[in-house]
Enzyme design. Sequence first.
Site: not given
Ligand SMILES: CC(=O)[C@@H](O)[C@H](O)COP(=O)(O)O
Ligand SMILES: NCC(=O)COP(=O)(O)O
Length: 240
Positions: A43, A70, A192
């Site tokens: 992300h 993402e 998440h």
């Molecule tokens: C979209 C989502 O819920 C997660 O994939 C997000 O990428 C978490 O981002 P951080 O790792 O910056 O918390």
């Molecule tokens: N889209 C969710 C992700 O890639 C990871 O979320 P998290 O496990 O770091 O909360």
Amino acid sequence: MTKLSVNINKIATLRNSRGGNNPDVTKAAVDIQQFGADGITVHPRPDERHIRYSDVYAIKKIITTEFNIEGNCSEQKFVDLVLAAKPDQVTLVPDALGQITSDHGWNTIEHRDYLTKMIRIFKNAHIRVSIFVDPVVEMVEGAAATGTDRVELYTEGYARGYANSDKEKAIAPYIAAAEKARKLGLGINAGHDLDLHNLAYFSQHIPWLDEVSIGHALISDALYVGLQNAVQLYKRQLNQ
Ligand SMILES: CC(=O)[C@@H](O)[C@H](O)COP(=O)(O)O
Ligand SMILES: NCC(=O)COP(=O)(O)O
């Protein structure tokens, strides 16, 4: 079979904290795939607090599973990155610049025309599109109208409810949203705050789930059990 895509944002957080290349994010992605992950998720945020745009190109070169990027398509830099990197999937997340993490899904009704336009750009580049939504049936219906391939159910609410021992209440909106998505022919991802405590229950109640993307908890667990064990422990929670 539900696939596990490991989000490696937090490995990049550790690397960036000292300014060098330790841990090596690209090597971690190679190893995580060898340990059994079905995909790698990153992300890249506009401030590059963890995953850098340069990481995306480096990881693209070593992907042997699925690559999921993402981010917020309102940033042209992000759109250009995705079109250049050509991942297997792009997941559109409506994060604002200053957010500490993702904390809401798209309003697919209010943003239908915009999402339809952006989704067409990525699909024309033969990139699968998933859009991040709250577990709300109307938002799933709105998503279907945009032409997206999949939705990703934002699971923080589930994780919080599960932790408060209200499992059935926590999972209910996700089952409803996932059933609506299936009826509308949408693929279903989730992510998440999924972790080793709550993942199996979620997977068992939505067995037609295509993919979970998990990062923060998995990388945190790896500090205690090691990365290979962590990946395999999470894989074992799926498709039981
Ligand atoms: C979209 C989502 O819920 C997660 O994939 C997000 O990428 C978490 O981002 P951080 O790792 O910056 O918390
Ligand atoms: N889209 C969710 C992700 O890639 C990871 O979320 P998290 O496990 O770091 O909360």
